[in-house]
Every structure is written in C-alpha cells, then in structure tokens.
Design a protein around this motif. Sequence first.
Motif, PDB file in Angstrom:
ATOM      1  N   HIS A 121      -1.012 -12.070   4.128  1.00  0.00           N
ATOM      2  CA  HIS A 121      -2.179 -12.670   3.589  1.00  0.00           C
ATOM      3  C   HIS A 121      -2.327 -12.700   2.159  1.00  0.00           C
ATOM      4  CE1 HIS A 121      -6.411 -13.869   2.809  1.00  0.00           C
ATOM      5  NE2 HIS A 121      -6.603 -12.648   2.343  1.00  0.00           N
ATOM      6  N   ASP A 122      -2.654 -13.753   1.490  1.00  0.00           N
ATOM      7  CA  ASP A 122      -2.567 -13.708   0.056  1.00  0.00           C
ATOM      8  C   ASP A 122      -3.921 -13.453  -0.421  1.00  0.00           C
ATOM      9  OD1 ASP A 122      -2.784 -14.560  -2.461  1.00  0.00           O
ATOM     10  OD2 ASP A 122      -1.713 -16.689  -2.131  1.00  0.00           O
ATOM     11  N   PHE A 123      -4.170 -12.659  -1.161  1.00  0.00           N
ATOM     12  CA  PHE A 123      -5.575 -11.904  -1.522  1.00  0.00           C
ATOM     13  C   PHE A 123      -6.274 -13.139  -2.636  1.00  0.00           C
ATOM     14  CE2 PHE A 123      -3.232  -8.436  -3.619  1.00  0.00           C
ATOM     15  CZ  PHE A 123      -2.983  -9.060  -5.016  1.00  0.00           C
ATOM     16  N   ASP A 161      -0.292  -8.072   3.174  1.00  0.00           N
ATOM     17  CA  ASP A 161       0.444  -8.400   1.843  1.00  0.00           C
ATOM     18  C   ASP A 161       1.209  -9.818   1.927  1.00  0.00           C
ATOM     19  OD1 ASP A 161       2.486  -7.825  -0.478  1.00  0.00           O
ATOM     20  OD2 ASP A 161       1.314  -5.723  -0.193  1.00  0.00           O
ATOM     21  N   GLY A 180      -2.996  -5.878   0.085  1.00  0.00           N
ATOM     22  CA  GLY A 180      -2.134  -5.677  -0.757  1.00  0.00           C
ATOM     23  C   GLY A 180      -1.341  -4.402  -0.739  1.00  0.00           C
ATOM     24  N   ARG A 237      -5.598  -0.439  -3.396  1.00  0.00           N
ATOM     25  CA  ARG A 237      -4.948   0.545  -4.010  1.00  0.00           C
ATOM     26  C   ARG A 237      -4.048  -0.096  -5.060  1.00  0.00           C
ATOM     27  NH1 ARG A 237      -0.459   4.442  -3.667  1.00  0.00           N
ATOM     28  NH2 ARG A 237      -1.335   6.624  -4.501  1.00  0.00           N
ATOM     29  N   TRP A 238      -4.105   0.416  -6.390  1.00  0.00           N
ATOM     30  CA  TRP A 238      -3.067  -0.305  -7.336  1.00  0.00           C
ATOM     31  C   TRP A 238      -3.111  -1.750  -7.345  1.00  0.00           C
ATOM     32  CZ3 TRP A 238      -2.021   2.873 -10.952  1.00  0.00           C
ATOM     33  CH2 TRP A 238      -1.397   4.397 -10.801  1.00  0.00           C
TER      34      TRP A 238
HETATM   35  C1  LIG Z   1       1.025  -2.427  -7.232  1.00  0.00           C
HETATM   36  S1  LIG Z   1       1.545  -2.661  -5.692  1.00  0.00           S
HETATM   37  C2  LIG Z   1       0.414  -1.760  -4.622  1.00  0.00           C
HETATM   38  C3  LIG Z   1       0.969  -1.552  -3.316  1.00  0.00           C
HETATM   39  C4  LIG Z   1       0.144  -0.574  -2.535  1.00  0.00           C
HETATM   40  N1  LIG Z   1      -1.257  -0.779  -2.407  1.00  0.00           N
HETATM   41  C5  LIG Z   1       0.259   0.898  -3.440  1.00  0.00           C
HETATM   42  O1  LIG Z   1      -0.799   1.570  -3.314  1.00  0.00           O
HETATM   43  O2  LIG Z   1       1.359   1.452  -3.649  1.00  0.00           O
HETATM   44  C6  LIG Z   1       0.922  -4.530  -5.543  1.00  0.00           C
HETATM   45  C7  LIG Z   1       1.049  -4.843  -4.008  1.00  0.00           C
HETATM   46  O3  LIG Z   1       0.168  -6.325  -3.993  1.00  0.00           O
HETATM   47  C8  LIG Z   1       1.068  -6.956  -3.309  1.00  0.00           C
HETATM   48  N2  LIG Z   1       0.643  -8.501  -3.734  1.00  0.00           N
HETATM   49  C9  LIG Z   1       1.062  -9.300  -4.879  1.00  0.00           C
HETATM   50  N3  LIG Z   1       0.265 -10.344  -5.040  1.00  0.00           N
HETATM   51  C10 LIG Z   1      -0.490 -10.516  -3.810  1.00  0.00           C
HETATM   52  C11 LIG Z   1      -1.256 -11.596  -3.237  1.00  0.00           C
HETATM   53  N4  LIG Z   1      -1.459 -12.465  -4.061  1.00  0.00           N
HETATM   54  N5  LIG Z   1      -1.679 -11.430  -2.017  1.00  0.00           N
HETATM   55  C12 LIG Z   1      -1.238 -10.120  -1.303  1.00  0.00           C
HETATM   56  N6  LIG Z   1      -0.613  -9.168  -1.927  1.00  0.00           N
HETATM   57  C13 LIG Z   1      -0.033  -9.354  -3.143  1.00  0.00           C
HETATM   58  C14 LIG Z   1       2.513  -7.002  -3.867  1.00  0.00           C
HETATM   59  O4  LIG Z   1       3.645  -7.501  -2.613  1.00  0.00           O
HETATM   60  C15 LIG Z   1       2.394  -5.382  -3.806  1.00  0.00           C
HETATM   61  O5  LIG Z   1       2.737  -4.671  -2.397  1.00  0.00           O
END
Ligand SMILES: C[S@@+](CC[C@H](N)C(=O)[O-])C[C@H]1O[C@@H](n2cnc3c(N)ncnc32)[C@H](O)[C@@H]1O
Length: 542
Positions: free
Chosen positions: A382-384, A355, A332, A399-400
Amino acid sequence: MGKIKLSSLFSSSSNNVASTAEGEAKDIKKSNRRSFSALSASLLGSKDAETNGTSAATSSKSATPSVAPEPASTSEMIILAQKITRETEKLEAYMKEHNLPMPSFDVDCPAEFPKLPDEIAQSRKTIISATKELGLLAHGPRESVRWGIWEFLDTLALAAINHYGIAKLVPLDAPISLADLQAKTPLDPINLARLIRLAITNKIFCEPTPGFIAHTAASKTLAQDDDLQAWVGFNGEDILPASAHVLQALQTHPEATSLTRTGFQFAFNTVDKEPMFVTFGKDPNRAKRMGKAMVSLTGGEGYEPSYFLDVKKGGYDFSDVDREGGTLVDVGGSHGFMCVALADKYKNMKFVVQDLQKTVDSAPKPISPDPQVAGRITLLAHDFFTEQVTRGADVYFFRWIMHNYSTPYAVQILRNLIPALKPGARIVINDHCLFEGSGLEEDPWDEKVMRRMDVVMLSLLNAQERTESEFRELFAQAGEGQVGGEFVFKGVTRPEGCRMSIIEAVWQLKGQQPQATTVVEVKEDETAADAVAPPADEIKAE
Ligand SMILES: C[S@@+](CC[C@H](N)C(=O)[O-])C[C@H]1O[C@@H](n2cnc3c(N)ncnc32)[C@H](O)[C@@H]1O
C-alpha cells in the motif's frame, strides 16, 4: 517512574504558548513549515536542567538547580570538572563492582557498554555532555567556532577510510607498515597516511611506532561491524554530499518542502527529477547500504523497539485493543519487525503491515517462525500517498515515517487515512519529538543527536523532526475542512531512556466522545498485489 508527559514539563505558561502558537499558526496558514520554537523558548523559560543531566551552570543562568548551588566563586569550568569527576567515579564504581571491563581505546575493549541501570546510564550521559561543554569553555569562543567548523573533515577522513575498506585491511593482532597497507589499496602513500593520521586524532587506529598502523577499539569495531560500515558509508557518501549542497538548495528554493529540491538532488544532479528513495531504488547497492545503515541506527542505544513495548517504562499499552481482538495497521512498516514484536506480546490482536510492493515482496516468509504470531500478521502493499485501504482498524501506527516528510506531505499522509477511520480510531506516531526552544529540558547528548537528525532530514528530504506543537498542528491541518469528524490530539509521551516519543491522536465524530468499536474490514489481502497504486514519486501537495 512511568511515562513522561512532555507537555506537563512545561510551566503554566505553556497554555499561553500553545494558544499563542495556534493563533500564530492561523496567521501563517500559507507557510508550509511551522516552527514555534523561538516563541516558546522565550515564554517557557528554562527548566531544571540538572535533573536531565544538563549542566545548569552552563545551560542557563536562570535554571533552578535541584541540588544546592555551588559557591558563587566557583567557575563554570570547575563545576563541570567536579561533575565529570563525580559521575565518572559512579560509573567506574559500578563497572568494578560488576567486574566489567573499563572503557579504553585498547583494541581488546568491547565495542559498546553493557546495559547499565538507569542511574549509571545517566552518569554516562552526563560525562559525555559535560566533557563537551568543558572542552568548549577551554577552547574559548573564537577558537571553538574556528575549529568546530572543521568537524566535516573528520567525517571526510572516516568516509574515505571506510570507502576503501581500510579497517578490514589492518590485521587485528599486529601493526602493519603504511607501505604494506598502501599496497593493498588504490590510494597513494601520501593520501593513505594523511587520512589515517587524521582519523587517529579521533582514536580510530593508532600508530604505535612511526609508519606502522594498528587497530584501536574503534577501528576494530568498524572492521567487524557490517552495519556500522554501511552507516559510515551512507553518512559519508550520501548525507555528506547532500548536506554540502543544502545552502544551494535553500538559496534556490527557500520554501524547502519539495522532495526533489533538496541538498541531495543538488549533490547528485537530480533536481526536479526524483526523490532520494527513487534514486536509491535504481541502485541496489546504495539501497542496500542505506537499509543496513538503518539497521545500525535503529539497533543503537535509545532506539530499540523494546522501548515502545515496555509499558512499565512508558511504552504503549495495547491491552484494551488486545482484549477485543482489535487490529493495528503499521503504515510504512517495512518488513514488519514491530508487528512481530507486538504480536509476540499481544496474543489476540491482528496486524496489517503496509509498505511499498518491493518491500513487501522482500519481507521474510513466514514473517515469524511462530505460527501463532505469523497467522495474525498480514503483509499488504500500500502506498501511503493513496487512500487508506484497511478500513475500520483500531490503530494506525507510523514509526519513523512522519520525520521523512515536510508538512504538506505529512498532512497528506494523515488525510489519506480519513475515509478509513472509525470513531475512536487511534493514530499513533513513533518519532523523535523535539522540545520547544533550544531543548534545555533535553539531555544534551540526546538533543545533539536529534538536532543533527533534523538537519539530516532537511539535507535528504526537506523533511524535519517536530515539536509537540508541530505534531498538533499537523493533525489540525489534516482535519481542516472535515465535516463529520476530527482528529483530537491526545499528546506526547516518551518511554524512559528512549529518544523516540509516542505521539497520539484519536479520530472522533465532531462534538461526540470517542466510541470504541472493533469491527475491522481488511479490504485487500496479501495476495492482492495488483491492488496497489504505483508509488507516488512526488505528490502534488503544495
Ligand atoms: C524509515 S523507514 C521506517 C520503517 C519502519 N516503520 C521502522 O520503524 O523501521 C520508512 C518506510 O516507509 C516505506 N515507504 C516509503 N514510501 C512509502 C509509501 N509511499 N508508501 C508506503 N510505504 C512507504 C519505506 O519502504 C520504509 O520501509
């Protein structure tokens, strides 16, 4: 001073707390959200609040001040007033000594404080929290509750001003009459004036002569800062309606874990239809506003990525992974800005930024102008909520992420890593970590921000900020039923001056010490766009 080990701040009773809490957790396994806060608060007692800038006088009668106690006859108000004077004098002396402009509401005042040395930054924090406490005392209990509940109206006025772009319509160099300003907006004169005049009570705009509006430092900053406008818009037009519907959501679905039954869905008529991120995905303007709001937040004080990198001040040290040319997966990781910063510092490590497809597609290309950096970073859709595809990495970094999910979802995200984990693999989470209880150990202003963020998470996503015990419990739940290996919780540290903590666990074979191997098999490369499972709008974790 280096890292602050959060658990080490607790008294010896913390072991009892942890074991009691774990025992309690076993008893309530069916419960989706586990909080040990109330339990811990009573057992932990209070810490030396003075060292954290907390008012020992008002935080707790049992706090042990690190400085000589004030005479018993001195009232709490005087203690606070003296503290405010003392710390303000320190701040002012530093500003004078360094020829820095004094804080003022004047339009020419800089938008933010310069970077201050730790001690002076602490003075500033103390002034912020002590003035708040003194104000509450001066209001008295009934009046502070009576008028405290009206803070949302200030938010409403600011949201409306922002929505109509009023800050940009007021000239920077001269007042404008309300009549002239009204001609530039669709608002009628009465509504325009009443919204601005409420904002003026917060020093946003001023009215130098009756009927004429001019900028203050705050309104000018709003006029000039696009990301701040997005932050106000996201808060005023998405979070405010969502939070206004939290009670309805809680009454209807008290378990409060689903991504589609939050205050947000009740506010925008999407209950049981789609999570907030899907709603935003259908509305590019709203999605863009949220993205820019996040830029405003994460670029703000206490959140800069540099905290995570600065090892001397408690940031994470990846030198051993770097020596072995190991791999970090940023799950993500958005557009990979953290990996770019890490790759800049660690010259041998490799990075995979994962992401959703749309985010990967919109990432800057190349990801860094430096080929040595860009060459070691792979972007991967990739979908987590599906099984981790990058197997055998040394570090999986979040992170976040975890604070966006209630426990069932967060546990699922961690479980999805397991098939990919080699013994010794680290799971590093960078998120807020709340102190147990009501945060007497926390700086009061930081405590306020984190507690507010916790309720924002509830309003939008039924998610939550977590304590150390709650993070520990997440890993315990994720590892439940695994025969071969287990998550070993390593603890929580927090870089100095940073609001975010570093929470770490290691995957190890049951009954064995962690082994460090660095064989990395990246199963898919950045061109394997079709290898991505469709984003899971909603997992069936409950
Ligand atoms: C709050 S942001 C955090 C981004 C980054 N890690 C940071 O520190 O700023 C959440 C991130 O998770 C990604 N995200 C949301 N659902 C997701 C999923 N199912 N699989 C992968 N990434 C995902 C979003 O696109 C976004 O970039």
